[in-house]
Design a protein around this motif. Sequence first.
Motif, PDB file in Angstrom:
ATOM      1  N   ALA A 197       0.836  -1.204   0.000  1.00  0.00           N
ATOM      2  CA  ALA A 197       0.000   0.000   0.000  1.00  0.00           C
ATOM      3  C   ALA A 197       0.872   1.256   0.000  1.00  0.00           C
ATOM      4  CB  ALA A 197      -0.923  -0.006   1.211  1.00  0.00           C
TER       5      ALA A 197
ATOM      6  N   LEU B 164      -1.548  -0.861  -4.374  1.00  0.00           N
ATOM      7  CA  LEU B 164      -2.909  -1.325  -4.146  1.00  0.00           C
ATOM      8  C   LEU B 164      -3.939  -0.195  -4.141  1.00  0.00           C
ATOM      9  CD1 LEU B 164      -2.208  -3.794  -1.191  1.00  0.00           C
ATOM     10  CD2 LEU B 164      -2.268  -4.320  -3.643  1.00  0.00           C
ATOM     11  N   THR B 165      -5.129  -0.512  -4.589  1.00  0.00           N
ATOM     12  CA  THR B 165      -6.268   0.390  -4.435  1.00  0.00           C
ATOM     13  C   THR B 165      -6.914   0.140  -3.075  1.00  0.00           C
ATOM     14  OG1 THR B 165      -7.844  -1.169  -5.413  1.00  0.00           O
ATOM     15  CG2 THR B 165      -6.706   0.329  -6.916  1.00  0.00           C
ATOM     16  N   THR B 166      -7.762   1.045  -2.638  1.00  0.00           N
ATOM     17  CA  THR B 166      -8.445   0.880  -1.357  1.00  0.00           C
ATOM     18  C   THR B 166      -9.813   0.245  -1.556  1.00  0.00           C
ATOM     19  OG1 THR B 166      -9.616   3.004  -1.372  1.00  0.00           O
ATOM     20  CG2 THR B 166      -7.326   2.995  -0.573  1.00  0.00           C
TER      21      THR B 166
ATOM     22  N   GLN C   3      -4.925  -2.266   7.087  1.00  0.00           N
ATOM     23  CA  GLN C   3      -5.192  -0.827   7.139  1.00  0.00           C
ATOM     24  C   GLN C   3      -3.907  -0.040   7.352  1.00  0.00           C
ATOM     25  OE1 GLN C   3      -8.157  -0.935  10.298  1.00  0.00           O
ATOM     26  NE2 GLN C   3      -9.820  -0.800   8.794  1.00  0.00           N
TER      27      GLN C   3
ATOM     28  N   LYS D 103      -6.821   4.047   5.857  1.00  0.00           N
ATOM     29  CA  LYS D 103      -7.417   3.455   4.659  1.00  0.00           C
ATOM     30  C   LYS D 103      -7.276   1.938   4.707  1.00  0.00           C
ATOM     31  CE  LYS D 103      -6.445   7.509   1.785  1.00  0.00           C
ATOM     32  NZ  LYS D 103      -5.753   8.018   0.560  1.00  0.00           N
TER      33      LYS D 103
ATOM     34  N   TYR E 200      -6.942  -1.648   2.566  1.00  0.00           N
ATOM     35  CA  TYR E 200      -6.420  -2.071   1.265  1.00  0.00           C
ATOM     36  C   TYR E 200      -6.719  -3.529   0.948  1.00  0.00           C
ATOM     37  CZ  TYR E 200      -3.896   2.336   1.150  1.00  0.00           C
ATOM     38  OH  TYR E 200      -3.574   3.679   1.110  1.00  0.00           O
TER      39      TYR E 200
ATOM     40  N   THR F  52      -6.800  -8.472  -2.438  1.00  0.00           N
ATOM     41  CA  THR F  52      -6.606  -7.063  -2.760  1.00  0.00           C
ATOM     42  C   THR F  52      -6.791  -6.811  -4.253  1.00  0.00           C
ATOM     43  OG1 THR F  52      -4.215  -7.263  -3.194  1.00  0.00           O
ATOM     44  CG2 THR F  52      -4.895  -6.929  -0.902  1.00  0.00           C
TER      45      THR F  52
END
Length: 415
Positions: free
Chosen positions: A112, A117-119, A139, A143, A145, A307
């Motif tokens: 992250a 990675l996107t959330t 986290q 955020k 992930y 993820t």
Amino acid sequence: MHSTSRQRRLTVVALTSLAVAVSATACSSGSGSSGSKDAAGGTYTVWDPYPQFAKGSDWAKLLDQCGTKAGVKIKRTAFDTSDLANKTLLAAQQGNSPDVLIVDNPVVSTLAEAGVLTTTDDNKLDTSKIDANLLAAGQSDGKTYGIPIGANTLALYYNKEVLNKAGVDISSVKDWESLTAALAKVKKAGKKGITFSAIGTEEGSFQFLPWFWGSGAKLTALDSAQGVTALSLWKGWLDKGYAPNSVLNNTQTTSWQEFASGDYAFSENGTWQLANAKKAGFDYGVIPVPAAEGGNAAAPTGGEFVTTPVQKDSARYGTSQKLVTCLTSGDALYETDNTLSYVAPTSEVQDKQVAANAALKPWADAVRAAKGRTSDDLGTKYPKISEQMWKAVQSALSGSKSPKDALSEAQLAVK
């Protein structure tokens, strides 16, 4: 989320942190996805750390079923855990990440921070039913992930015959004092007390954490009085002969082999040994690791997160969201965790698992009390802390330093 900024963040620091984080936890080559003219169809890539599951296995079939529901074909590639993490960073640098990545939970914060990675908010993934203590491992900076696919953790296996002959009632073992008293009785009866892994790797830290956290200590202060008490407990067991000196070199596997000999009363180990426990040839039970003053200690969570890596073609995220949801919710989650031999990350599915298999009850209890190694917003700080922790454990148990001096030196090194 643009690839240029992401590549700038894929630094040597990230690679170094990742190498430490995956050094001990728990292999074909493949290629990630590229842009697709038809993001709602075609082929989607999934990378996972389960090379033990070949094509045609229940796990591979489950992925294909999720693909069918989403209207796509699945191209799955399995890697060893450490290989997967490194391949993921390389793929991100090349803008060629898989659509769905299943990765060991301590690595999530490193990926992250590297911008890989996107959330869950980005992809509108529902995490409301996931147990907060398990979700915390994925986290960072407020955020989330990914979603835990399931969890395993540590508890104490015990040999019923050894305890019976020593006159130990397992219901009396509720805290460190009563556990140590039980070990004394076992030794007096001519048997061996407890075995665990204190090896100088992440496995050693992983096994020490329930006792460290069970003392009330925090990873931000390795040298606290509580932390010293935890390390002194282990050192005392070795000095009194309640635990063997072999723990200094034991992996979790060799520690289990000692317990499987039938001579030990207790073994600290994980859910992954359940199948071996049934083959051991003696009656066994399981209790959560006790905290110093009673109750269940927080044991570290093992297991992976599902993820969604950053993609050049953002139109692919919609289908990726369907795949992640399929693997991590409802009836599919029950099938996923049974296939992978994990305790589910939701209370609802945990209850269903226990109803189907009562032997999972102590493991569900342990998972509910468990804690992510990178929780408390430690993120990429954890690997350095862990390395100093296992070095301190080695120094204290070998007798080269006192528990207090070993942990004081560890804390200085972390700073």
